[in-house]
Design a protein around this motif. Structure first.
Motif, PDB file in Angstrom:
ATOM      1  N   TYR A 519       0.810  -1.214   0.000  1.00 13.59           N
ATOM      2  CA  TYR A 519       0.000   0.000   0.000  1.00 13.59           C
ATOM      3  C   TYR A 519       0.850   1.273   0.000  1.00 13.59           C
ATOM      4  CZ  TYR A 519      -4.097  -2.846   1.203  1.00 13.59           C
ATOM      5  OH  TYR A 519      -5.103  -3.764   1.196  1.00 13.59           O
ATOM      6  N   ILE A 520       2.136   1.169   0.360  1.00 17.92           N
ATOM      7  CA  ILE A 520       2.966   2.359   0.568  1.00 17.92           C
ATOM      8  C   ILE A 520       3.077   3.228  -0.685  1.00 17.92           C
ATOM      9  CG2 ILE A 520       5.310   3.151   1.112  1.00 17.92           C
ATOM     10  CD1 ILE A 520       5.502   0.840   3.095  1.00 17.92           C
ATOM     11  N   PRO A 521       3.385   2.670  -1.880  1.00 17.71           N
ATOM     12  CA  PRO A 521       3.582   3.553  -3.037  1.00 17.71           C
ATOM     13  C   PRO A 521       2.290   4.081  -3.665  1.00 17.71           C
ATOM     14  CG  PRO A 521       3.895   1.286  -3.705  1.00 17.71           C
ATOM     15  CD  PRO A 521       3.693   1.271  -2.216  1.00 17.71           C
ATOM     16  N   LEU A 522       1.121   3.676  -3.179  1.00 19.33           N
ATOM     17  CA  LEU A 522      -0.135   4.127  -3.770  1.00 19.33           C
ATOM     18  C   LEU A 522      -0.453   5.554  -3.351  1.00 19.33           C
ATOM     19  CD1 LEU A 522      -2.376   0.961  -3.255  1.00 19.33           C
ATOM     20  CD2 LEU A 522      -1.197   1.651  -5.338  1.00 19.33           C
ATOM     21  N   ASP A 523      -1.234   6.250  -4.178  1.00 21.35           N
ATOM     22  CA  ASP A 523      -1.721   7.567  -3.797  1.00 21.35           C
ATOM     23  C   ASP A 523      -2.767   7.414  -2.695  1.00 21.35           C
ATOM     24  OD1 ASP A 523      -4.594   7.618  -5.129  1.00 21.35           O
ATOM     25  OD2 ASP A 523      -3.210   6.766  -6.603  1.00 21.35           O
ATOM     26  N   GLN A 524      -3.108   8.529  -2.054  1.00 17.82           N
ATOM     27  CA  GLN A 524      -3.970   8.475  -0.884  1.00 17.82           C
ATOM     28  C   GLN A 524      -5.333   7.868  -1.194  1.00 17.82           C
ATOM     29  OE1 GLN A 524      -2.838   9.142   2.073  1.00 17.82           O
ATOM     30  NE2 GLN A 524      -4.759   8.595   3.056  1.00 17.82           N
ATOM     31  N   GLU A 525      -5.929   8.210  -2.336  1.00 16.97           N
ATOM     32  CA  GLU A 525      -7.253   7.684  -2.682  1.00 16.97           C
ATOM     33  C   GLU A 525      -7.201   6.178  -2.902  1.00 16.97           C
ATOM     34  OE1 GLU A 525     -10.903   8.472  -5.840  1.00 16.97           O
ATOM     35  OE2 GLU A 525      -8.925   9.331  -6.198  1.00 16.97           O
ATOM     36  N   SER A 526      -6.192   5.721  -3.672  1.00 15.56           N
ATOM     37  CA  SER A 526      -6.071   4.281  -3.919  1.00 15.56           C
ATOM     38  C   SER A 526      -5.759   3.528  -2.636  1.00 15.56           C
ATOM     39  CB  SER A 526      -4.970   4.018  -4.952  1.00 15.56           C
ATOM     40  OG  SER A 526      -5.292   4.607  -6.187  1.00 15.56           O
ATOM     41  N   LYS A 527      -4.982   4.178  -1.753  1.00 18.91           N
ATOM     42  CA  LYS A 527      -4.615   3.517  -0.500  1.00 18.91           C
ATOM     43  C   LYS A 527      -5.840   3.302   0.382  1.00 18.91           C
ATOM     44  CE  LYS A 527      -0.722   4.931   0.973  1.00 18.91           C
ATOM     45  NZ  LYS A 527       0.367   5.739   1.600  1.00 18.91           N
ATOM     46  N   THR A 528      -6.657   4.349   0.535  1.00 17.92           N
ATOM     47  CA  THR A 528      -7.812   4.230   1.425  1.00 17.92           C
ATOM     48  C   THR A 528      -8.921   3.376   0.805  1.00 17.92           C
ATOM     49  OG1 THR A 528      -8.600   6.332   0.535  1.00 17.92           O
ATOM     50  CG2 THR A 528      -7.359   6.394   2.591  1.00 17.92           C
ATOM     51  N   LYS A 529      -9.252   3.649  -0.455  1.00 15.73           N
ATOM     52  CA  LYS A 529     -10.317   2.886  -1.103  1.00 15.73           C
ATOM     53  C   LYS A 529      -9.896   1.439  -1.342  1.00 15.73           C
ATOM     54  CE  LYS A 529     -12.682   6.701  -3.441  1.00 15.73           C
ATOM     55  NZ  LYS A 529     -13.132   7.233  -4.746  1.00 15.73           N
ATOM     56  N   GLY A 530      -8.633   1.252  -1.722  1.00 15.35           N
ATOM     57  CA  GLY A 530      -8.160  -0.107  -1.964  1.00 15.35           C
ATOM     58  C   GLY A 530      -8.190  -0.943  -0.709  1.00 15.35           C
ATOM     59  N   LYS A 531      -7.752  -0.365   0.418  1.00 16.02           N
ATOM     60  CA  LYS A 531      -7.766  -1.115   1.666  1.00 16.02           C
ATOM     61  C   LYS A 531      -9.190  -1.410   2.110  1.00 16.02           C
ATOM     62  CE  LYS A 531      -5.265  -1.311   6.027  1.00 16.02           C
ATOM     63  NZ  LYS A 531      -4.670  -2.605   5.623  1.00 16.02           N
ATOM     64  N   ALA A 532     -10.086  -0.437   1.900  1.00 13.88           N
ATOM     65  CA  ALA A 532     -11.491  -0.675   2.243  1.00 13.88           C
ATOM     66  C   ALA A 532     -12.080  -1.802   1.402  1.00 13.88           C
ATOM     67  CB  ALA A 532     -12.293   0.606   2.052  1.00 13.88           C
ATOM     68  N   ALA A 533     -11.725  -1.820   0.113  1.00 11.33           N
ATOM     69  CA  ALA A 533     -12.249  -2.869  -0.767  1.00 11.33           C
ATOM     70  C   ALA A 533     -11.740  -4.237  -0.364  1.00 11.33           C
ATOM     71  CB  ALA A 533     -11.862  -2.567  -2.215  1.00 11.33           C
ATOM     72  N   VAL A 534     -10.462  -4.333  -0.042  1.00  9.63           N
ATOM     73  CA  VAL A 534      -9.893  -5.632   0.351  1.00  9.63           C
ATOM     74  C   VAL A 534     -10.478  -6.091   1.671  1.00  9.63           C
ATOM     75  CG1 VAL A 534      -7.755  -6.794   1.029  1.00  9.63           C
ATOM     76  CG2 VAL A 534      -7.781  -5.287  -0.960  1.00  9.63           C
ATOM     77  N   ASP A 535     -10.680  -5.145   2.620  1.00 11.39           N
ATOM     78  CA  ASP A 535     -11.230  -5.524   3.920  1.00 11.39           C
ATOM     79  C   ASP A 535     -12.686  -5.977   3.817  1.00 11.39           C
ATOM     80  OD1 ASP A 535      -8.864  -5.003   5.152  1.00 11.39           O
ATOM     81  OD2 ASP A 535      -9.405  -2.988   5.823  1.00 11.39           O
ATOM     82  N   VAL A 536     -13.472  -5.289   2.963  1.00 11.63           N
ATOM     83  CA  VAL A 536     -14.902  -5.611   2.880  1.00 11.63           C
ATOM     84  C   VAL A 536     -15.135  -6.893   2.085  1.00 11.63           C
ATOM     85  CG1 VAL A 536     -17.131  -4.816   1.989  1.00 11.63           C
ATOM     86  CG2 VAL A 536     -15.622  -3.235   3.182  1.00 11.63           C
ATOM     87  N   ILE A 537     -14.365  -7.079   1.012  1.00 16.72           N
ATOM     88  CA  ILE A 537     -14.615  -8.226   0.131  1.00 16.72           C
ATOM     89  C   ILE A 537     -13.557  -9.318   0.285  1.00 16.72           C
ATOM     90  CG2 ILE A 537     -14.754  -8.961  -2.281  1.00 16.72           C
ATOM     91  CD1 ILE A 537     -16.017  -6.325  -2.944  1.00 16.72           C
ATOM     92  N   GLY A 538     -12.269  -8.915   0.279  1.00 16.08           N
ATOM     93  CA  GLY A 538     -11.191  -9.909   0.243  1.00 16.08           C
ATOM     94  C   GLY A 538     -11.145 -10.821   1.440  1.00 16.08           C
TER      95      GLY A 538
END
Length: 596
Positions: A519-538
């Motif tokens: 997650y470190i090299p991602l921009d702030q939007e991708s970092k927050t939304k991506g982590k939310a997506a993985v937590d909710v679905i993954g």
């Protein structure tokens, strides 16, 4: 008179032998200087008057250049040539200098390892919090398996159904409740609102629910329904039959997902900076595995204590009270440390940047439902590959673990023996993970992110297929088992335990750091939304995906034991896609790091 003249002559000679070029020459005329340095006179002129004669004078010239030159040369030679004692002292000093430098460098390294005071103020409480959380989770994880697997008319086959039809809906429901809490409460109040109900439930279960399961569990009602249904429905019916154990199972699972993964790491990320996280997060992992060792030994001690109880006392009921008392006690300590950090750490500018904290509070929170999370996940190859890693791990570990626990119940049908074995298992997991933590840092430094990310699927693939091989070809391994003094069943149990230990240790030491680093090299939007997506679905899909596969096979072939060959094949397919996603994410990760 002659004596006086002779004394004067001796004085002149003595003064001429004095080596200092700056010394004043008493009774001698001034001499020329070279480069600012007085030169002793080559000739000493002495003028004196004879006693009683005012006019009679005598001039005496004494040439002494050779004598003075010889003396000066000898003096310089003696000054520049060291004696034997001087040589010995200089050698000793030269030998001592490297030792002193080594000591200084050692103390410098030691000083660099110890965090500064402002970092210690927040890191030590965080480490103790994490210890308490993982201590509780290990006890709860071992206890939930004992309760559900050894329950009346139950077994390991019920675990896939709990994870699919109880755990997954509960996780999704909690996600919605958590989002509402975050909108209405401050973050510290959200922490209390989520942790305190867990502690209340575990206390009520040990002292109120478990002693009354004989009339709380509807065995007669379930038996009546089971007589009209096929045998394949016995596992889901066991959830209804032992509903309080199923609730405990879900609450124990949720403790790991909610308190450890969500609340603690969210709070840790708020308190620590990125540089501090890189230095100290691995140490949190090591502390967590020390908790595994301690909790495993505590479970084992409680299991041994049950053997000394008098007749007529429910040993499992007594030990459950000891276990839940430890859980509630550690939970209370954890909340107390959290309260201290809110009062003394979060308000300290030396520990937390107050301006950044205010700016973070002003930012609008990212809200994503199931549909939005799925859409974002599918549109981002980077996040999609990351979710594939999480889902693959959950499915693979579930497929192997449930089959292993079925064998474990056959080897240890008694709850006390089962619980004692799980205590040793947890301690061994903690010890091996500590070693893997130390190796993990070297793997990251020498081989990089990609190789580190491929260790966990390699470990699960090799050890998982070895376990399934022992299960499928048990008669072939009978001579091997006899040679080591055990049975094929016990050999499969031990290999399965080794598989779980190595899989979990590689997850804690390599898989989790790789996932968080991605997650470190991602921009702030991708970092927050991506982590939310993985937590909710993954995460939920990974936990329930393997369970769905096992349920389908159980309904198709009749039992988990018959479905073992199919599970081995599915494991191989999942490992292949895991490798493919890890390599793809490795390329994207390296490219993103180069762009920073």
């Amino acid at each position: 008179m002659i004596r006086l003249h002779f004394a004067t002559l001796l004085l002149a000679v003595a003064l001429a032998f004095v080596p200092s070029p700056t010394m004043a020459y008493v009774g001698l005329p001034s001499s020329p200087s070279r480069g600012g340095i007085s030169i002793p006179p080559r000739v000493a002129d002495f003028r004196y008057s004879s006693c009683g004669s005012s006019s009679g004078t005598m001039t005496m010239k004494l040439g002494m250049p050779n004598v003075v030159r010889s003396f000066n040369k000898k003096f310089r030679s003696s000054a520049s040539t060291p004696s034997s004692s001087q040589i010995g002292m200089s050698d000793a000093v030269a030998a001592a200098e490297p030792e002193e430098e080594e000591k200084k460098s050692f103390f410098k390294k030691l000083k660099s390892i110890v965090p500064p005071a402002n970092e210690r103020k927040k890191l030590l409480p965080l480490a103790l919090m994490f210890f308490c959380i993982l201590f509780n989770y290990t006890i709860l994880r071992d206890t939930k398996d004992v309760l559900m697997v050894t329950a009346p008319k139950s077994g390991a086959e019920v675990i896939p159904f709990i994870k699919t039809y109880v755990n997954l809906p509960t996780a999704i429901g909690f996600t919605a409740v958590y989002a509402k809490l975050c909108d209405k409460l401050e973050q510290k109040d959200v922490f209390y609102a989520c942790t305190v109900p867990f502690l209340f439930f575990f206390a009520i279960f040990a002292w109120g629910i478990f002693p009354n399961t004989s009339w709380l569990h509807p065995h007669g009602f379930v038996d009546a329904i089971a007589s009209h249904l096929p045998a394949g429905f016995s596992a889901p019916l066991s959830i209804i039959r032992n509903w309080s154990y199923a609730v405990f199972y879900v609450m124990a699972e949720m403790w790991g997902s909610v308190v450890a993964s969500l609340l603690f790491w969210g709070f840790a990320n708020e308190v620590t900076t990125v540089d501090e996280a890189k230095k100290y997060y691995p140490l949190f992992g090591m502390g967590a595995n020390v908790a595994l060792i301690f909790s495993g030994q505590y479970v084992k001690w409680v299991s041994r204590m049950r053997a000394s109880l008098p007749p007529g006392v429910d040993p499992w009921g007594v030990s459950l009270k000891y276990l839940m008392a430890a859980v509630v006690g550690c939970g209370a300590l954890m909340t107390g440390i959290f309260s201290y950090m809110q009062r003394c750490v979060m308000t300290d500018p030396a520990c937390v940047d107050q301006e950044k904290r205010k700016n973070r509070a002003k930012k609008k929170k990212v809200k994503m439902g199931m549909r939005e999370s799925a859409k974002f996940l599918m549109n981002s190859p980077y996040i999609r590959d990351l979710a594939t890693l999480v889902i693959s791990y959950g499915m693979c570990i579930n497929i192997v673990e449930v089959s292993w626990k079925a064998k474990l119940k056959q080897a240890y049908p008694d709850p006390n023996a089962y619980s004692s074995f799980m205590g040793n298992f947890s301690s061994a997991t903690g010890a091996v993970t500590l070693i893997m933590m130390l190796l993990g840092r070297t793997i990251f430094e020498k081989f990089g992110w990609r190789k580190a990310a491929l260790v966990t699927p390699s470990m699960i693939g090799v050890t998982g297929l070895a376990f399934f091989g022992l299960t499928i070809f048990a008669p072939f391994f009978e001579p091997v088992a006899a040679a080591v003094g055990t049975s094929p069943l016990m050999l499969a149990v031990l290999v399965g335990a080794a598989q779980n230990i190595l899989s979990k240790s590689s997850k804690y030491s390599l898989f989790d750091p790789c996932k968080e680093m991605a997650y470190i090299p991602l921009d702030q939007e991708s970092k927050t939304k991506g982590k939310a997506a993985v937590d909710v679905i993954g995460n939920p899909l990974g936990k329930s995906g393997g369970s769905l596969i096992q349920q389908a096979l159980i309904f198709a072939v009749g039992s988990l034991a018959v479905a073992t060959p199919y599970l081995a094949g599915i494991l191989g397919v999942l490992i292949y896609f895991w490798f493919k996603a890890a390599n793809s994410l490795g390329d994207q990760f390296e490219e993103a790091m180069e762009m920073e």
